[in-house]
Design an enzyme around this catalytic site. Structure first.
Site, PDB file in Angstrom:
ATOM      1  N   ASP A  75      -5.217  -3.248  -2.721  1.00 17.21           N
ATOM      2  CA  ASP A  75      -5.078  -1.816  -3.074  1.00 17.21           C
ATOM      3  C   ASP A  75      -3.688  -1.276  -3.044  1.00 17.21           C
ATOM      4  OD1 ASP A  75      -4.352  -2.865  -0.444  1.00 17.21           O
ATOM      5  OD2 ASP A  75      -5.246  -1.117   0.703  1.00 17.21           O
ATOM      6  N   GLU A 133       0.983  -1.326  -0.125  1.00 20.30           N
ATOM      7  CA  GLU A 133       0.060  -0.032   0.049  1.00 20.30           C
ATOM      8  C   GLU A 133       0.777   1.210  -0.055  1.00 20.30           C
ATOM      9  OE1 GLU A 133      -2.806   0.818   3.401  1.00 20.30           O
ATOM     10  OE2 GLU A 133      -1.124   1.611   4.050  1.00 20.30           O
TER      11      GLU A 133
END
Length: 401
Positions: A148, A88
């Site tokens: 993500d 991330e």
């Protein structure tokens, strides 16, 4: 001949180190219906971004040795002085650095090092994706990918392709295609069309499956860019599935908020907030540290792509925050239950910065936007808060594209 050859070599060298096509600051006009903070001039907003970037870079962007080809590697630390990096953060870093090209003369060098670091630690399931956590040069947490992180890594590569082209040492566009193929094949539900939490999720697993997404993995602005770049229309179906799910969930919340994690998104069933302790902690079904990013993700899609569904979702959350805070950003709590009760009573930019981006969608909220911006542009916390705030400041100043 020799002079002509020398000119060719020089031109090739200039192309390899070409100036960015869209240098910071861009100071974009996002068009009708989108506002920026107006208590500062555009040059002042840009300087705020520069100041914040300098601090963010000093705190979190670290040299990480060299790879086997002697290329420099860089990583985004999971906190000041931390030996850990998560995918991330690597994705956030790649997006930020690509957007700061033009101000930062090292941007391309740093970007390439961030990308190469991600390639040093591929997921043990799908090597096109990055292992979600690295600590002390070891892949941790099962050596799997998180959706993500790789989605932001792919978006960073698309920005790099637009900035520097694809003819240097790294073909950014082709690298993006490889990550996108990995995401589509290993992390998108084959039937649900929803993002799965990572390549470790089995589409028809008993507990975690294609019908149990992390709500904040819905990044419709990214999905639109992925579809445009790759030509794979399936990314538009992912955006549509996300919008339908988020609207269904928002309609279940008296406050119009969205949960961190979702369950039961099977056809014919009603998606609902995950139970306590579903994956991470007791707030998995609340609007908490994952879902807090959604007003920013959705508002960016509305700002850049004009998607009305994203606009409506973001503005409904904005209306809640205006009412709940009484117009004072200091009163925005660090998390809420879905009926609007604060989970924690302290201020953090992680929850306020995304709301500021959503406020850009409503000209009637100019004073609220100004108050939010005043509270945010000098506010620093930890890696997560500062990275989301940095990305939000890029949007708030007209420098996200």
């Amino acid at each position: 001949m020799r002079r002509g050859l020398l000119l060719i070599v020089l031109l090739q060298g200039m192309a390899a180190g070409a100036s960015p096509a869209r240098p910071f600051p861009q100071s974009l006009d996002y068009g009708a219906g989108v506002i920026l903070p107006n208590q500062f001039s555009s040059p002042q907003l840009n300087q705020h971004v520069v100041d914040y970037y300098q601090a963010w870079k000093a705190d979190y962007l670290l040299a990480a040795g060299k790879n086997a080809a002697s290329h420099d590697l860089f990583r985004i630390a999971f906190g000041r002085g931390s030996s850990a990096t998560v995918s991330e953060g690597q994705g956030y870093g790649m997006v930020i650095v690509a957007l700061m090209a033009g101000y930062d003369p090292e941007a391309r060098f740093l970007f390439d090092g961030l990308w190469r670091y991600s390639r040093q630690y591929p997921s043990g399931i799908d090597e096109r994706l990055m292992s979600w956590k690295v600590e002390g040069n070891q892949r941790m947490g099962g050596n799997t990918a998180a959706f993500d992180g790789d989605a932001d890594i792919a978006y960073g590569l698309l920005l790099a392709s637009a900035q520097w082209g694809d003819n240097g040492e790294i073909d950014y566009g082709e690298a993006a295609n490889r990550v996108l193929s990995g995401l589509m094949e290993s992390s998108i539900g084959p039937d649900s069309r929803l993002p799965m939490m990572g390549d470790w999720v089995k589409p028809n697993g008993e507990i975690y499956n294609q019908y149990t997404p992390r709500a904040s993995d819905c990044m419709p602005g990214h999905f639109a860019a992925f579809g445009r770049h790759s030509g794979n229309l399936a990314w538009y179906s992912v955006a549509a599935a996300c919008e339908a799910m988020l609207k269904q969930l928002q309609d279940q919340s008296s406050a119009g908020l969205l949960p961190d994690f979702v369950v039961d998104c099977r056809p014919g069933d009603a998606c609902r907030a995950a139970p306590d302790g579903f994956l991470e902690d007791a707030t998995d079904g609340d609007y908490d540290y994952n879902a807090g990013r959604l007003p920013w993700r959705l508002a960016v899609d509305a700002i850049l792509n004009g998607r009305e569904g994203s606009r409506q979702l973001a503005k409904r959350m904005l209306d809640f925050f205006v009412a709940a805070s009484g117009g004072d950003p200091e009163n925005i709590a660090a998390g809420y239950t879905l009926d609007g009760k604060p989970v924690r009573n302290y201020f953090t930019p992680l929850f306020a910065a995304p709301v500021a981006v959503a406020a850009m969608l409503d000209p009637a909220r100019q004073s609220f936007l100004n108050a939010l911006y005043q509270r945010l542009y000098r506010e620093h916390g930890g890696y997560y808060e500062d990275s989301v705030n940095m990305l939000s400041l890029l949007v708030l100043s007209g420098n996200f594209w």
